[in-house]
Design a protein around this motif. Structure first.
Motif, PDB file in Angstrom:
ATOM      1  N   ILE A  41      38.475  30.479 -37.877  1.00 47.77           N
ATOM      2  CA  ILE A  41      37.428  30.062 -39.435  1.00 47.77           C
ATOM      3  C   ILE A  41      36.775  29.876 -39.938  1.00 47.77           C
ATOM      4  N   SER A  44      36.104  34.003 -39.911  1.00 50.95           N
ATOM      5  CA  SER A  44      36.461  34.566 -40.498  1.00 50.95           C
ATOM      6  C   SER A  44      35.134  33.741 -41.681  1.00 50.95           C
ATOM      7  N   LEU A  45      34.474  32.915 -42.052  1.00 50.63           N
ATOM      8  CA  LEU A  45      34.136  32.159 -42.709  1.00 50.63           C
ATOM      9  C   LEU A  45      32.904  32.516 -43.250  1.00 50.63           C
ATOM     10  N   MET A  48      33.483  36.423 -44.257  1.00 48.67           N
ATOM     11  CA  MET A  48      33.306  36.051 -46.165  1.00 48.67           C
ATOM     12  C   MET A  48      32.122  36.053 -46.859  1.00 48.67           C
ATOM     13  N   MET A  52      30.908  37.929 -49.996  1.00 47.48           N
ATOM     14  CA  MET A  52      30.148  37.787 -51.007  1.00 47.48           C
ATOM     15  C   MET A  52      28.772  37.304 -51.231  1.00 47.48           C
ATOM     16  N   ILE A  54      26.915  39.964 -50.646  1.00 48.50           N
ATOM     17  CA  ILE A  54      26.175  41.616 -51.076  1.00 48.50           C
ATOM     18  C   ILE A  54      26.700  41.696 -52.472  1.00 48.50           C
ATOM     19  N   VAL A  55      28.276  41.763 -52.201  1.00 46.99           N
ATOM     20  CA  VAL A  55      29.025  41.970 -54.194  1.00 46.99           C
ATOM     21  C   VAL A  55      28.847  40.985 -54.142  1.00 46.99           C
ATOM     22  N   PRO A  93      33.612  47.813 -44.638  1.00 42.80           N
ATOM     23  CA  PRO A  93      34.082  47.160 -44.070  1.00 42.80           C
ATOM     24  C   PRO A  93      34.975  46.950 -43.093  1.00 42.80           C
ATOM     25  N   LEU A  97      35.653  43.790 -40.461  1.00 46.68           N
ATOM     26  CA  LEU A  97      36.606  43.272 -39.999  1.00 46.68           C
ATOM     27  C   LEU A  97      37.687  43.348 -38.788  1.00 46.68           C
ATOM     28  N   LEU A 100      36.756  39.924 -37.230  1.00 46.00           N
ATOM     29  CA  LEU A 100      37.656  39.361 -36.964  1.00 46.00           C
ATOM     30  C   LEU A 100      38.417  39.849 -36.144  1.00 46.00           C
TER      31      LEU A 100
ATOM     32  N   PHE D 326      33.686  47.793 -54.673  1.00 45.44           N
ATOM     33  CA  PHE D 326      32.499  48.468 -55.135  1.00 45.44           C
ATOM     34  C   PHE D 326      31.791  49.967 -56.092  1.00 45.44           C
ATOM     35  N   LEU D 329      31.238  48.318 -59.609  1.00 47.61           N
ATOM     36  CA  LEU D 329      29.673  47.922 -59.827  1.00 47.61           C
ATOM     37  C   LEU D 329      29.645  48.428 -60.014  1.00 47.61           C
ATOM     38  N   VAL D 354      37.273  38.663 -55.601  1.00 47.10           N
ATOM     39  CA  VAL D 354      36.494  39.243 -54.657  1.00 47.10           C
ATOM     40  C   VAL D 354      36.621  37.426 -53.502  1.00 47.10           C
ATOM     41  N   VAL D 358      38.701  37.352 -50.222  1.00 46.17           N
ATOM     42  CA  VAL D 358      38.436  37.402 -48.861  1.00 46.17           C
ATOM     43  C   VAL D 358      39.082  35.562 -48.115  1.00 46.17           C
ATOM     44  N   MET D 362      41.309  35.642 -44.618  1.00 45.62           N
ATOM     45  CA  MET D 362      40.517  34.661 -43.467  1.00 45.62           C
ATOM     46  C   MET D 362      42.466  34.167 -43.093  1.00 45.62           C
ATOM     47  N   ALA D 368      44.489  31.633 -36.725  1.00 44.70           N
ATOM     48  CA  ALA D 368      44.464  30.603 -37.715  1.00 44.70           C
ATOM     49  C   ALA D 368      45.202  30.447 -39.065  1.00 44.70           C
ATOM     50  N   PHE D 372      46.415  27.761 -42.204  1.00 39.39           N
ATOM     51  CA  PHE D 372      46.664  27.361 -43.311  1.00 39.39           C
ATOM     52  C   PHE D 372      48.150  27.671 -43.681  1.00 39.39           C
TER      53      PHE D 372
END
Ligand code: HEA
Ligand code: HEA
Ligand code: CUA
Ligand code: CU
Lengths: 347, 115, 207, 610
Positions: A41, A44-45, A48, A52, A54-55, A93, A97, A100, D326, D329, D354, D358, D362, D368, D372
Motif C-alpha cells: 500500500i 503504491s501510495l 501515486m 499527482m 507531476i499532474v 507511466p 506501473l 508496482l 496530459f 493539460l 486523477v 490513482v 492502488m 493490497a 481495500f
C-alpha cells in the motif's frame, strides 16, 4: 483555493501514519501478511503521490500562466500535437506501473501459498502451523480446529508466532473474513473452499469483520482473533475439548438452575462442551467472551436484553426472542449466572 | 424537387448482365458451401457417434469443425466477405472475442479450481 | 443525400436493393450490430452451461439423455433452412419476387419442423426425469437450448408476418431490407445451433 | 401524414409521440435529473444514518434498501440517461445529420428506460425495495425474501433493453449519417467517445441481460443455477455481472471525457492537443475495459495466476487514461483560458479524477486489494471517479450546451457558487472515506460502533454531503431564474463544432442544408479560414421527416404490465402485457410509415426569421 491541491498529497502522508484504532486498522499492521500488504500500500501510495505531484504541478502552472487576462483577445496558436511528448507520457507511466506490478505479482503468489510447512518444522518447533476451518453463518462465525477436534464461536484463539492456515466456507450466503491488523480478506463462498494464512507475533485481541453484504445484520457480524502465548493456547484447546467441571457440572444454586434452563431452551442450538446443537455459536467459554454476539459489551444487562429481544439487535438471525412466558425473570437470572460461569481458562 | 421517392412502389426491371453473372456464381458458391457444411456436420457427428476416434482427439477436432462451419456461414451465407463490410467484421469479431473471454472465465474461474 | 441516390434509380432494381436507401443501410448495419451483441448474449449462456454442466447431482446427465440421431436431424433441418433463405436472397437480387416468397416459406416450414422436434425432445427429457429444477445442469441446459428455441420461434413469427404483409406488394425499397435482415437473423440462429450441436450434444456424449 | 397535420398536435401528445432526437434528448435529461435527485436523496438519508455511531435514523433493512437503490438509481437511471440525453441531442448536430438512424427505436429506448426506472421504484411502495446491493450477489439476492429483488431484475431488464437499443442507434447514426467531409478522424471527440461507449454498451449489456435472466429464472421459476445444493455455482453471477459492470463504468466515463474534450478547447481557444492520440487512447480504454472485470473479484478465490493477470491488465488502463490527462493539460498550455462555469467544471475534473484514478490503480494491486476490498476505500475511489469524472462532466456539459438545448444561458454567478460548493462538498464527503476504509470500516454497513476511531470522519463526510445538496439546489434554482438570458444563445462561447452553427432553439430538421465539413473543428475552420459560414453540401429542398408515434410508449407499457405479471405470477397479466407489446410491434411492422416532408418554402421562411 487552487493551492489546496498542493496540500492534498502532504495531508495524505500525515494522515496515513498510524491512523485508527490499534488492532483494527490496516494502517497498523501486525504480523507478516498485514505488513506485506501495508508495504505494498505504501509503495503504491508513493507512486501515486509522485503522479499527482507531476499532474498537479503542470496543472497549476498552466492555469496560472495561461489564464485570460482582462482585455486579452488574441487567438492562440492552434497546435496539433507532439509525437515526442506522447511517447514520453506513455513510457513513464508504464515504468511506474512496472514498479508496482512486479512486487504485486510476487506478493500475490506468496499470499496464495498457504503452504504445508513441514520442512520448516524440522528445526525443532513443536507446532509449526494450525489449520482452522472458518464457517460463516448469518450472522456469526464458527471456528473449527480439526487437529484438536474443537469448535469455538465468535472468537478465534490462536497461538502467537504460528502460521495459521484458514479454510473458509459458508453455510448460507457469501461472507468475507477480514482481520485488518493481521491480514486482508478472503470470501466465504457457499459451495467453494478458499484458504489464506497469517501469523500474529504479538499477543492481543484483534478485531475482525465481515465485509460482504450478507443481510440486515451484516454490520454487526464482528468477531475477534485472540492471540495468546502457545502454552495458554494449549490449555485453552485442551479445556475446550474437555471442559472443566464448572462448565459441564456447575456448582452453586443459581448456576445449577441456569443449566436447567439452558438444557431446556438453548441446547438444541448451542453447545457447551460436546453436548448441544450447532445452529448457534458454541458457548463453552461464553464467560470469557470479549463481546456478546460479536459486538455488544458482555454485561448482564446486555445479555438479558439480547436474549429477550435478539431480533431487535440482529434482525434476521436464527435465534428466537425469549419473552417472559418462555423464560421468567427468575430463570433468566439463573441462566445469566450460568452463562457467566462458562470459563475454561482460569480455574 | 417536387417528386419524392415512393418507397412502396414495386421495383421494376431486370438486374444488369453483370449482376446476373455474379448471382449465378454466387449460387454455385453457396451450394458448395452448403455441401461442405453438411459434410462437416456429418464428420463431427460421426467422430462422436461412432466411438472410433479417441475423445482426446475428437474434442478439438469437432470444435475446429464448428469453427470452420461458422466461418462459412458468416462469410458466404451472410456475405461478410463482401466489400463495405468492415464495420460488420469489426463488430462481429469483437462480439466473438468477448464471448470467448466470457466462456473461458465461466469455465475456469468459478472457484472450483484455483489458478 | 441518400434520398437522391434512391431517386435516380427510383423504380428500377438496384444490385443490392436492401442497401439502396439510407434507411436500408441503417437497418442492415444496425441489425448486424445487434447480432454482435447477440453473440455475447449466447456466449454468456454457453459459459453458464459449460460452468454448470457437471452439476448433475442425482438427476440424469447428458450421456443418459441425448439422442444424437434426433439432434443430427434437427441440425440438418436448420442447415437446409439456411440454404433456402440464401436462395430467397438470391431471388430477391434477381428481382424474382415470387421466388423470394417461395423460398422464404420453405424456410419457415423448416423452422417449424425444427421447433416440433425440439418440443418433442424437451418433452422426452422431461419424462426421463430432467425437470427445469432438477439440477444446475438441467436449468442451464434448458435455458441455453430454450433461448435458442425462442429465437427460432421469433424468427418464424417474424418471417411469417413479413410474408403475409407483403404477399402482394412486390419487391420494394422498404421491404427488401426487411427480408434481408430477417435472413441474416435466420443464419445467425443457425450459427448458434452449430455451437449448441457441438458443445452441448456432441461434447455431452463424447466429452 | 402531411406537414400541416404534423404541425397541429397538442403539447403532451406531441412529447409522448415524438421521435425527434432533440426532444428525446431533453426527456432523457429530465428523467435522468429526476432520478439523480432521487438517488441523491437516498444518499443523503444514508449519510444521515452514518453521521453518528450506532445511530438509528433508519433501520438496517431500510438502509440496505437505500444503499441498493442509491447505487442502482445513480448508475442506471441517473448517470447513464443524463449522458444519453446529451448524446441524443448533440451527436446528430455534431456530425451534421438531421436525425438519428432509428428515430422510432430512439423513442422506444427512452420509454423503456423511463418505465423500467419507474417500475424499479414502485418496489418502495409494495413491501420493500431490493436490498442486496447494486451488484445483487447471489445467493443473497436469489434468496432474498419479498419482491424487492424481482423489481430489481425486471426493472433493470426493461431499462437495459432501452440502453442496448440506444447504443446500436448511436453506432449506426455515427457510421452512416455523417455530413459530407466529416471523416471519422474529423469527428468531435464527444462523438468519438460516445461511439466507443456505444460499442461497450453493445457488448457489455448482453452479459447483464443473461445474468438478470438467470436470476429471474432462479427466483420465479425454480432455476438452480446459483443453488449450491443442486450443483449450482454462485461465482457465475459475479462474472456475468462484472463482465457487464466494469465496461459499464467506462460507458459512464468515456462520454464524460468527450464532454471535457469539447469544453477545454473551446475555453482555451485552442485546438485539442493530440487529437489522434486522444481517439486512440479512447479506443484502447474501451478495449482494455473488457479485459479487467475480475479486479472486482480478487477475494473470491480465483487463484493467484488469475489475480495477477487481472491486476496487471487493470493497471494498464492507467496508461491511455494518462495520455488523455496530459493531452488535456497540453490543450490548456499556451491557450487563453476562460473561467466560465462550464470550464470550471472541466478544470475541477482534472485533479479530482486523477485522485480517483490513482486510487483505482492502488485497488488494482491485487495483494493490497485484500485490504481495500469492500471497504470505504473502494467507496471513496468510485465516487472520486464517478462524481469527479462523470458528474462534473454532466454539470459542465449542462452549462456548456444549455443555450443550444433550451435557448437561454444559465446564470454564471449562481453557476460558480454551485461549482465551488459542490466541489468542496464532494472532496469533504469522499476524501476522508479513504482513511475510514483502511481504518477498518467495511462498506455497506448500516451503522458502525463507537470507539473505533470512525466517528469524526463519518461526521465530516456527512457534512460534505449536505454541502453537495445545497449546491445542487442552487443549480435547480439557476434553471428557473435564468430563463430570460436569451441573447446570444446560438453560439455563446465562440464554438468550434457544428452544433453551434444551428440556431437556438434548433429547428426540428436541424440543418436547412447539410453542411460540408472541411476540417476538424469544422465551424472554427470556417470562422478563421473561411467566411464564418458553413458551406452547404446540398441545394435547399424539401426535408423528409419521420412521423411521430405512440407505439414506443405502448411497447414499453406492455412490458411493464407483463413485468408485474411475472413478479406476482399472474398469468393473465403476463399474457396481456406481452400482447400489448408484441401487438404494437406487429402494428409497427405491418403499417408502413414513410414520414412526411417539410416544404422548402417553410424552411426558407425559417431561415429568414432566424
Ligand atoms: C466512472 C467510473 C469508474 C472509473 C473511470 C474507474 C476507473 C478505474 N477503476 Fe474503478 N470502480 C468503479 C468505477 C470506476 N472506476 C466503481 C463504481 C467501482 C465499485 C463497484 C462496486 O463494487 O460497487 C470500482 C471499483 C474498482 C475496483 C475494485 C475494488 C474492489 O471492490 O476491491 C478496482 C480494482 O482494481 C478499480 C480499479 C480502477 C482502475 C485501475 C481505474 C482506471 O481506469 C483509472 C485510470 C486513471 C488514472 C490512473 C489517472 C490518470 C492517469 C495518469 C495521470 C497517468 C499516470 C498514472 C499512473 C502511472 C498510475 N475500480
Ligand atoms: C453515478 C453514481 C453515483 C453518484 C452520483 C453518487 C453520489 C453520492 N453517493 Fe454514492 N454510490 C454509488 C454511485 C453513486 N453515488 C454506487 C454505485 C454505490 C454502491 C452501492 C452499493 O454498494 O451497492 C454508492 C454507495 C454510496 C455510499 C456507500 C454506502 C455503503 O456502502 O454503505 C455512500 C455513503 O456515503 C454514498 C454517498 C453518496 C453521496 C453523498 C453522493 C452525493 O454526491 C449525492 C449528491 C446528490 C445530491 C446532492 C442531490 C440531492 C438532492 C436532494 C436531496 C433532493 C432535492 C430535490 C429537490 C429540491 C427537488 N454512495
Ligand atoms: Cu456476513 Cu456480512
Ligand atoms: Cu472495474
Amino acid at each position: 483555493m487552487k493551492y489546496i491541491w498542493r496540500l492534498l498529497p502532504i495531508s495524505f502522508i500525515l494522515l496515513m501514519t498510524g491512523c485508527g484504532v490499534e488492532n483494527l486498522s490496516a494502517l497498523d499492521p501486525q504480523g507478516p501478511v498485514a505488513e506485506m500488504q501495508y508495504s505494498l500500500i505504501q509503495l503504491s501510495l508513493y507512486i501515486m503521490i509522485f503522479v499527482m505531484v507531476i499532474v498537479f504541478s503542470i496543472y497549476i502552472f498552466v492555469i496560472y500562466r495561461f489564464r485570460e487576462k482582462p482585455g486579452d483577445t488574441h487567438i492562440p496558436k492552434q497546435v496539433h500535437g507532439n509525437r515526442t511528448l506522447e511517447i514520453i507520457w506513455t513510457t513513464i507511466p508504464i515504468l511506474l506501473l512496472l514498479m508496482l506490478a512486479i512486487p504485486n505479482v510476487m506478493d500475490t503468489f506468496t499470499l496464495a501459498d498457504v503452504g504445508v510447512t513441514d520442512e520448516e518444522a524440522g528445526e525443532g518447533e513443536e507446532i509449526d502451523h494450525i489449520t482452522i476451518d472458518v464457517t460463516a453463518h448469518q450472522f456469526w462465525w464458527e471456528f473449527d480446529y480439526p487437529e484438536y477436534e474443537i469448535t469455538s464461536g465468535q472468537e478465534m484463539y490462536i497461538p502467537t508466532d504460528t502460521r495459521i492456515i484458514i479454510n473458509l466456507q459458508s453455510s448460507d450466503v457469501i461472507h468475507s473474513f477480514w482481520v485488518p491488523a493481521l491480514a486482508g480478506k478472503q470470501d466465504n463462498v457457499p459451495g467453494i473452499e478458499n484458504d489464506m494464512w497469517f501469523e500474529a507475533p504479538e499477543e492481543g485481541v484483534y478485531m475482525g469483520k465481515c465485509t460482504e453484504l450478507c443481510g440486515p445484520s451484516h454490520w454487526q457480524m464482528d468477531f475477534k482473533v485472540i492471540a495468546v502465548d502457545p502454552d495458554t493456547f494449549d490449555t485453552w484447546a485442551t479445556n475446550m475439548a474437555e471442559p472443566p467441571e464448572q462448565v459441564t457440572d456447575p456448582e452453586g444454586e443459581v448456576a445449577v438452575d441456569g443449566r436447567g434452563v439452558f438444557e431446556q431452551s438453548c441446547i438444541s442450538c448451542h453447545a457447551v462442551g460436546d453436548e448441544g446443537g450447532n445452529t448457534g455459536p458454541n458457548l463453552t467459554n461464553y464467560g470469557e467472551r470479549e463481546a456478546l454476539a460479536g459486538y455488544l459489551d458482555p454485561t448482564d444487562e446486555n445479555l438479558e436484553a439480547w436474549l429477550r429481544d435478539t431480533q431487535e439487535y440482529k434482525p434476521g438471525n436464527e435465534m428466537p426472542n425469549f419473552n417472559h412466558d418462555a423464560i421468567n425473570d427468575e430463570e433468566m437470572e439463573a441462566l445469566i449466572a450460568y452463562l457467566n460461569e462458562l470459563k475454561i481458562l482460569e480455574d | 424537387m417536387s417528386s419524392h421517392v415512393d418507397p412502396s412502389a414495386p421495383l421494376q426491371g431486370e438486374p444488369t448482365k453483370n449482376t446476373q453473372r455474379k448471382l449465378k456464381k454466387e449460387m454455385r458458391t453457396q451450394l458448395v458451401s452448403f455441401v461442405l457444411m453438411i459434410f462437416i456436420t456429418s464428420m463431427a457427428f460421426l467422430s462422436i457417434a461412432s466411438d472410433a476416434i479417441p475423445s482426446g482427439f475428437a474434442i478439438p477436432f469437432i470444435l475446429l469443425l464448428a469453427a470452420i462451419q461458422v466461418t462459412l456461414q458468416l462469410y458466404f451465407f451472410m456475405h461478410m466477405n463482401e466489400k463495405g463490410t468492415a464495420w460488420v467484421n469489426i463488430m462481429i469479431w469483437s462480439g466473438l472475442f468477448i464471448a470467448v473471454l466470457t466462456v473461458a472465465a465461466l469455465m475456469l474461474l468459478i472457484g472450483v479450481v484455483k489458478y | 443525400m441518400a434520398e437522391n441516390e434512391a431517386m435516380e434509380q427510383q423504380q428500377t432494381l438496384p444490385p443490392n436493393p436492401e442497401k439502396a436507401t439510407l434507411e436500408g443501410r441503417n437497418k442492415y448495419l444496425g441489425f448486424w450490430f445487434f447480432l454482435g451483441g447477440e453473440t455475447v448474449l449466447f456466449g454468456s449462456l454457453f459459459g453458464t452451461y459449460l460452468g454448470l454442466r457437471s452439476g448433475v447431482l442425482d438427476g440424469p446427465g447428458p450421456a443418459d439423455l441425448f439422442h444424437l440421431d434426433l439432434v443430427f436431424i434437427m441440425t440438418m433441418i436448420l442447415l437446409t433452412s439456411s440454404l433456402t433463405s440464401v436462395f430467397a436472397v438470391i431471388n430477391m437480387k434477381r428481382g424474382n419476387y415470387k421466388g423470394l416468397l417461395i423460398w422464404m416459406w420453405a424456410t419457415v416450414a423448416l423452422g417449424v419442423a425444427f421447433l416440433v422436434f425440439e418440443i418433442y425432445e424437451f418433452y422426452e427429457y422431461y419424462h426421463q426425469g430432467l425437470g427445469f429444477s432438477t439440477s444446475a445442469f438441467a436449468s442451464a441446459f434448458y435455458t441455453l437450448v430454450g433461448t435458442h428455441g425462442a429465437h427460432v420461434l421469433f424468427g418464424v413469427l417474424w418471417i411469417t408476418t413479413l410474408l403475409i404483409r407483403y404477399r402482394k406488394s412486390g419487391l420494394t425499397l422498404t421491404n427488401a431490407p426487411k427480408f434481408y435482415t430477417a435472413v441474416l437473423y435466420w443464419h445467425f440462429i443457425d450459427v448458434v445451433w452449430v455451437f449448441i450441436f457441438t458443445v452441448v450434444y456432441l461434447l455431452g456424449i463424447g466429452g | 401524414m402531411s406537414y400541416e397535420k404534423a404541425q397541429s398536435k397538442n403539447v403532451i401528445w406531441d412529447w409522448l409521440t415524438t421521435v425527434d432526437h432533440k426532444k428525446i434528448g431533453i426527456m432523457y435529461l429530465a428523467g435522468g435529473a429526476f432520478f439523480f435527485a432521487l438517488g441523491g436523496l437516498e444518499a443523503i438519508l444514508m449519510r444521515i444514518q452514518l453521521m453518528f455511531p450506532e445511530f438509528s435514523f433508519v433501520q438496517a433493512q431500510t438502509f440496505n434498501e437505500l444503499l441498493t437503490m442509491h447505487g442502482t438509481t445513480m448508475i442506471f437511471l441517473a448517470a447513464m440517461p443524463l449522458l444519453f440525453g446529451f448524446m441524443n441531442f448533440i451527436i446528430p448536430l455534431q456530425i451534421g445529420a438531421r436525425d438519428v438512424a432509428f428515430p422510432f427505436l430512439n423513442a422506444l429506448g427512452f420509454w423503456l428506460f423511463l418505465f423500467g426506472g419507474l417500475l424499479l421504484n414502485v418496489s418502495w411502495f409494495v413491501g420493500g425495495a431490493p436490498d442486496a446491493g447494486w451488484t445483487a450477489y447471489v445467493p443473497l439476492s436469489s434468496e432474498s425474501p419479498g419482491h424487492g429483488l424481482d423489481y430489481y431484475v425486471l426493472g433493470l431488464q426493461v431499462g437495459g433493453l432501452g440502453t442496448l437499443i440506444g447504443g446500436i442507434n448511436f453506432l449506426v447514426t455515427i457510421i452512416n449519417m455523417r455530413a459530407p467531409g466529416m471523416s471519422m478522424m474529423r469527428m468531435p471527440l464527444f462523438t468519438w467517445s460516445s461511439f466507443v461507449a456505444s460499442m461497450l454498451i453493445l457488448f457489455a449489456f448482453p452479459a447483464l441481460t443473461i445474468g438478470l435472466l438467470l436470476l429471474m429464472l432462479e427466483r420465479l421459476f425454480g432455476g438452480t443455477f446459483f443453488a449450491v445444493d443442486f450443483g449450482g455455482n454462485v461465482i457465475i453471477w459475479q462474472h456475468l455481472f462484472w463482465i457487464f459492470g466494469h465496461p459499464e463504468v467506462y460507458i459512464l466515463i468515456l462520454p464524460a471525457f468527450g464532454i471535457f474534450s469539447e469544453i477545454l478547447p473551446t475555453f482555451a481557444k485552442k485546438r485539442l492537443f493530440g487529437y489522434s492520440a486522444m481517439v486512440f487512447a479512447t479506443l484502447i480504454i474501451g478495449f482494455l475495459g473488457f479485459m479487467v472485470w475480475a479486479h472486482h473479484m480478487f477475494t473470491v478465490g480465483m487463484g493467484p495466476v488469475a489475480n495477477a493477470i487481472f491486476a496487471v491488465a487493470t493497471m494498464a488502463i492507467a496508461v491511455p487514461t494518462g495520455i488523455k490527462i496530459f493531452n488535456w493539460l497540453l490543450t490548456l498550455w499556451g491557450g487563453r483560458i476562460q473561467f466560465t462555469t462550464a470550464n470550471l467544471f472541466a478544470l475541477g475534473f482534472i485533479p479530482s479524477f486523477v485522485m480517483g484514478g490513482v486510487t483505482g490503480v492502488m485497488l488494482a494491486t491485487s495483494a493490497a486489494n485484500y485490504q481495500f476490498h469492500d471497504t470505504y476505500f473502494v467507496v471513496a475511489h468510485f465516487h472520486y471517479v464517478i462524481i469527479g469524472g462523470v458528474v462534473l462532466g454532466l454539470f459542465g456539459g449542462a452549462f456548456y450546451w444549455w443555450p443550444k438545448m433550451f435557448g437561454y444561458r444559465l446564470n454564471e454567478t449562481l453557476g460558480k457558487w454551485f461549482f465551488w460548493l459542490f466541489l468542496t462538498g464532494f472532496h469533504l464527503t469522499f476524501f476522508v472515506q479513504h482513511f475510514l476504509g483502511l481504518m477498518g470500516m467495511q462498506r455497506r454497513v448500516a451503522s458502525y460502533l463507537g470507539g473505533q476511531g470512525l466517528e469524526s470522519m463519518n461526521f465530516i463526510s456527512t457534512m460534505g454531503a449536505f454541502l453537495m445538496t445545497i449546491a445542487f439546489i442552487l443549480f435547480l434554482i439557476n434553471i428557473f431564474v435564468s430563463t430570460n438570458n436569451k441573447e446570444n444563445a446560438a453560439d455563446p462561447w465562440d464554438g468550434r463544432t457544428l452544433e453551434w452553427t444551428t440556431p437556438s432553439p434548433v429547428p426540428e430538421y436541424n440543418f436547412a442544408q447539410t453542411p460540408l465539413v472541411r476540417d476538424l473543428d469544422a465551424y472554427w475552420y470556417e470562422k478563421y479560414e473561411g467566411d464564418g459560414k458553413m458551406k452547404a453540401a446540398e441545394p435547399l429542398g424539401d426535408i423528409h421527416m419521420p412521423n411521430g408515434t405512440i407505439l414506443p410508449v405502448l411497447i414499453s407499457l406492455g412490458l411493464i404490465i407483463a413485468s408485474f405479471g411475472f413478479i406476482y405470477m399472474v398469468i393473465p397479466l403476463i399474457i396481456a402485457g406481452l400482447g400489448v407489446t408484441f401487438g404494437s410491434m406487429f402494428v409497427r411492422s405491418i403499417k408502413e410509415d414513410h414520414g412526411y416532408h417539410i416544404p422548402v418554402e417553410e424552411i426558407k421562411r425559417d431561415k429568414e426569421e432566424g
